[in-house]
Design an enzyme around this catalytic site. Structure first.
Site, PDB file in Angstrom:
ATOM      1  N   ASP A   1      -7.901   3.356  -0.962  1.00  0.00           N
ATOM      2  CA  ASP A   1      -6.539   2.814  -0.898  1.00  0.00           C
ATOM      3  C   ASP A   1      -6.635   1.290  -0.860  1.00  0.00           C
ATOM      4  O   ASP A   1      -7.709   0.737  -0.636  1.00  0.00           O
ATOM      5  CB  ASP A   1      -5.841   3.331   0.378  1.00  0.00           C
ATOM      6  CG  ASP A   1      -4.441   2.769   0.534  1.00  0.00           C
ATOM      7  OD1 ASP A   1      -3.645   2.875  -0.424  1.00  0.00           O
ATOM      8  OD2 ASP A   1      -4.131   2.179   1.590  1.00  0.00           O
ATOM      9  N   SER A   2      -5.480   0.657  -1.008  1.00  0.00           N
ATOM     10  CA  SER A   2      -5.432  -0.800  -0.917  1.00  0.00           C
ATOM     11  C   SER A   2      -5.677  -1.284   0.517  1.00  0.00           C
ATOM     12  O   SER A   2      -5.882  -2.474   0.722  1.00  0.00           O
ATOM     13  CB  SER A   2      -4.071  -1.287  -1.401  1.00  0.00           C
ATOM     14  OG  SER A   2      -3.046  -0.637  -0.674  1.00  0.00           O
TER      15      SER A   2
ATOM     16  N   TYR B   1      -1.401  -3.965  -3.089  1.00  0.00           N
ATOM     17  CA  TYR B   1      -1.476  -3.698  -4.529  1.00  0.00           C
ATOM     18  C   TYR B   1      -0.062  -3.588  -5.117  1.00  0.00           C
ATOM     19  O   TYR B   1       0.139  -3.734  -6.309  1.00  0.00           O
ATOM     20  CB  TYR B   1      -2.194  -2.374  -4.803  1.00  0.00           C
ATOM     21  CG  TYR B   1      -3.695  -2.376  -4.667  1.00  0.00           C
ATOM     22  CD1 TYR B   1      -4.398  -3.449  -4.101  1.00  0.00           C
ATOM     23  CD2 TYR B   1      -4.436  -1.278  -5.117  1.00  0.00           C
ATOM     24  CE1 TYR B   1      -5.782  -3.420  -3.985  1.00  0.00           C
ATOM     25  CE2 TYR B   1      -5.814  -1.252  -5.015  1.00  0.00           C
ATOM     26  CZ  TYR B   1      -6.485  -2.314  -4.441  1.00  0.00           C
ATOM     27  OH  TYR B   1      -7.848  -2.271  -4.335  1.00  0.00           O
ATOM     28  N   GLY B   2       0.891  -3.294  -4.230  1.00  0.00           N
ATOM     29  CA  GLY B   2       2.243  -2.917  -4.671  1.00  0.00           C
ATOM     30  C   GLY B   2       3.020  -3.989  -5.400  1.00  0.00           C
ATOM     31  O   GLY B   2       4.033  -3.714  -6.033  1.00  0.00           O
TER      32      GLY B   2
ATOM     33  N   CYS C   1      -3.869   5.686  -2.797  1.00  0.00           N
ATOM     34  CA  CYS C   1      -2.827   4.673  -2.990  1.00  0.00           C
ATOM     35  C   CYS C   1      -1.881   5.084  -4.132  1.00  0.00           C
ATOM     36  O   CYS C   1      -2.344   5.350  -5.253  1.00  0.00           O
ATOM     37  CB  CYS C   1      -3.519   3.356  -3.328  1.00  0.00           C
ATOM     38  SG  CYS C   1      -2.407   1.987  -3.606  1.00  0.00           S
ATOM     39  N   ASN C   2      -0.592   5.118  -3.840  1.00  0.00           N
ATOM     40  CA  ASN C   2       0.374   5.488  -4.881  1.00  0.00           C
ATOM     41  C   ASN C   2       0.358   4.472  -6.022  1.00  0.00           C
ATOM     42  O   ASN C   2       0.411   4.838  -7.193  1.00  0.00           O
ATOM     43  CB  ASN C   2       1.795   5.548  -4.304  1.00  0.00           C
ATOM     44  CG  ASN C   2       2.015   6.776  -3.450  1.00  0.00           C
ATOM     45  OD1 ASN C   2       2.681   7.715  -3.854  1.00  0.00           O
ATOM     46  ND2 ASN C   2       1.458   6.788  -2.254  1.00  0.00           N
ATOM     47  N   THR C   3       0.277   3.189  -5.658  1.00  0.00           N
ATOM     48  CA  THR C   3       0.301   2.150  -6.691  1.00  0.00           C
ATOM     49  C   THR C   3      -0.913   2.272  -7.612  1.00  0.00           C
ATOM     50  O   THR C   3      -0.780   2.232  -8.843  1.00  0.00           O
ATOM     51  CB  THR C   3       0.336   0.745  -6.035  1.00  0.00           C
ATOM     52  OG1 THR C   3       1.431   0.703  -5.115  1.00  0.00           O
ATOM     53  CG2 THR C   3       0.506  -0.333  -7.072  1.00  0.00           C
TER      54      THR C   3
ATOM     55  N   GLU D   1       3.115  -1.475   9.278  1.00  0.00           N
ATOM     56  CA  GLU D   1       1.862  -2.071   9.784  1.00  0.00           C
ATOM     57  C   GLU D   1       2.096  -2.842  11.078  1.00  0.00           C
ATOM     58  O   GLU D   1       1.189  -3.017  11.884  1.00  0.00           O
ATOM     59  CB  GLU D   1       1.203  -2.934   8.702  1.00  0.00           C
ATOM     60  CG  GLU D   1       0.712  -2.047   7.573  1.00  0.00           C
ATOM     61  CD  GLU D   1      -0.315  -2.678   6.658  1.00  0.00           C
ATOM     62  OE1 GLU D   1      -0.841  -3.750   6.978  1.00  0.00           O
ATOM     63  OE2 GLU D   1      -0.575  -2.066   5.603  1.00  0.00           O
TER      64      GLU D   1
ATOM     65  N   CYS E   1       4.803   6.195  -1.223  1.00  0.00           N
ATOM     66  CA  CYS E   1       3.923   5.102  -0.789  1.00  0.00           C
ATOM     67  C   CYS E   1       3.189   5.604   0.446  1.00  0.00           C
ATOM     68  O   CYS E   1       3.764   6.325   1.266  1.00  0.00           O
ATOM     69  CB  CYS E   1       4.771   3.867  -0.459  1.00  0.00           C
ATOM     70  SG  CYS E   1       3.839   2.533   0.315  1.00  0.00           S
ATOM     71  N   THR E   2       1.934   5.220   0.559  1.00  0.00           N
ATOM     72  CA  THR E   2       1.085   5.723   1.642  1.00  0.00           C
ATOM     73  C   THR E   2       1.690   5.570   3.042  1.00  0.00           C
ATOM     74  O   THR E   2       1.453   6.394   3.916  1.00  0.00           O
ATOM     75  CB  THR E   2      -0.255   4.950   1.644  1.00  0.00           C
ATOM     76  OG1 THR E   2       0.033   3.551   1.498  1.00  0.00           O
ATOM     77  CG2 THR E   2      -1.155   5.417   0.530  1.00  0.00           C
ATOM     78  N   HIS E   3       2.442   4.489   3.232  1.00  0.00           N
ATOM     79  CA  HIS E   3       2.948   4.189   4.582  1.00  0.00           C
ATOM     80  C   HIS E   3       4.174   5.010   4.981  1.00  0.00           C
ATOM     81  O   HIS E   3       4.485   5.144   6.162  1.00  0.00           O
ATOM     82  CB  HIS E   3       3.325   2.711   4.681  1.00  0.00           C
ATOM     83  CG  HIS E   3       2.163   1.763   4.602  1.00  0.00           C
ATOM     84  ND1 HIS E   3       1.302   1.738   3.529  1.00  0.00           N
ATOM     85  CD2 HIS E   3       1.725   0.813   5.467  1.00  0.00           C
ATOM     86  CE1 HIS E   3       0.389   0.809   3.737  1.00  0.00           C
ATOM     87  NE2 HIS E   3       0.620   0.235   4.897  1.00  0.00           N
TER      88      HIS E   3
HETATM   89  N1  DGL Z   1      -1.033   1.821  -0.596  1.00  0.00           N
HETATM   90  C1  DGL Z   1       0.097   1.273  -1.303  1.00  0.00           C
HETATM   91  C2  DGL Z   1       0.842   2.417  -2.011  1.00  0.00           C
HETATM   92  O1  DGL Z   1       0.772   3.565  -1.640  1.00  0.00           O
HETATM   93  C3  DGL Z   1       1.017   0.506  -0.380  1.00  0.00           C
HETATM   94  C4  DGL Z   1       0.464  -0.808   0.105  1.00  0.00           C
HETATM   95  C5  DGL Z   1       0.220  -1.798  -1.017  1.00  0.00           C
HETATM   96  O2  DGL Z   1       1.182  -2.345  -1.593  1.00  0.00           O
HETATM   97  O3  DGL Z   1      -0.946  -2.012  -1.336  1.00  0.00           O
HETATM   98  O4  DGL Z   1       1.525   2.173  -2.978  1.00  0.00           O
END
Ligand code: DGL
Length: 281
Positions: A18-19, A50-51, A81-83, A160, A192-194
């Site tokens: 993940d990012s 990464y988003g 990571c979704n992105t 976060e 998104c992961t969060h």
């Molecule tokens: N992990 C990213 C996602 O799931 C979220 C955090 C980021 O922007 O890197 O898209």
């Protein structure tokens, strides 16, 4: 260039990346649902987020991470990571000879299968929404579904910061979700992961008529099916060398461990920092 893995066997770990810390929501679901599997997790804490980054950059970062994970002899890779799943999976998939799974397809599949009014909402980072990939995967299942996307960039820093139930986060969520609710969606993908970490807040806002889809959970289930299909599932009978769960980051290892310990059903004792830029251009 083709990336070659030396050895694949069922007792080898799963590479999860993940990012940053967010992908721990995916690692957590793998730990819960596939308890015999080992994990090597990499969080790109030096280069998060990464988003808001371009596809070119996210592909470059993701390829470096995949190369690192291969040095750990993983048997399969999950892009938590979704992105990165939206922007880089297609570019990486063809170069690998081990299975690789992103989080978008499993989430899209469940949303497509369960929506009744064929109106699905997706909330995610700016880059994921801009890619339109959730919509593409959903429409591949059912072209009649209308997909409404909404970028929610403030959620990542709020989560976060630990403001999971804070009135400020609730106000931000109400504003973001308003336009999706006006579209009369009956399913909402937490893309998104969060976002699974503020699921109860979302539930409060959307009510119980909207189904919340958690791609982290769906990905863990899909990973289980994939490992079984490929003959790679760890039956727990093999003696595992090394630690069951290993964590690597590109920066701020202590901060990562603190967050990890707040959400994982496992005590993270050691997080190692590596120089990810060493893993190719
Ligand atoms: N992990 C990213 C996602 O799931 C979220 C955090 C980021 O922007 O890197 O898209």
């Amino acid at each position: 260039m083709s990336i070659i893995i030396e050895e694949t066997h069922s007792s080898a770990p799963i590479g999860v990346f993940d990012s940053g810390v967010g992908g721990l929501t995916v690692a957590r679901e793998i730990m819960r649902n596939l308890p015999d599997e080992r994990i090597v997790y990499f969080g790109d804490t030096a280069r998060v987020p990464y988003g808001s980054k371009s596809q070119e950059t996210v592909i470059r970062y993701s390829k470096q991470i995949v190369r690192f994970l291969q040095t750990q002899h993983v048997k399969a890779i999950v892009i938590a990571c979704n992105t990165a799943s939206a922007l880089a999976l297609d570019a990486i998939e063809g170069e690998l000879d081990i299975p690789i799974l992103g989080v978008l397809r499993p989430g899209a599949k469940v949303a497509a299968e369960t929506t009744k009014n064929k109106r699905v909402g997706v909330i995610a980072t700016e880059s994921t929404i801009r890619s339109g990939m959730y919509g593409r995967y959903i429409k591949a299942h059912d072209p009649e579904i209308t997909v409404y996307g909404k970028a929610c960039p403030l959620f990542v820093p709020l989560v976060e910061e630990g403001w999971l139930k804070d009135p400020v986060t609730e106000e931000v969520a109400r504003r973001y979700l308003k336009e999706l609710l006006e579209k009369n969606i009956d399913s909402l993908i937490l893309g998104c992961t969060h976002y699974p970490l503020i699921r109860s807040l979302m539930r409060k806002i959307v009510g119980d008529k909207v189904q919340l889809v958690n791609p982290a959970y769906e990905t863990a289930l899909e990973l289980g099916r994939l490992l079984t299909r490929e003959g790679l599932a760890n039956d727990g009978g093999t003696d595992c060398a090394g630690e069951k769960y290993q964590f690597f980051v590109s920066d701020a290892a202590e901060k990562f461990a603190e967050f990890a310990n707040s959400i994982l059903p496992y005590d993270v004792k050691k997080t190692r920092k590596i120089n990810i830029e060493e893993y190719g251009a």
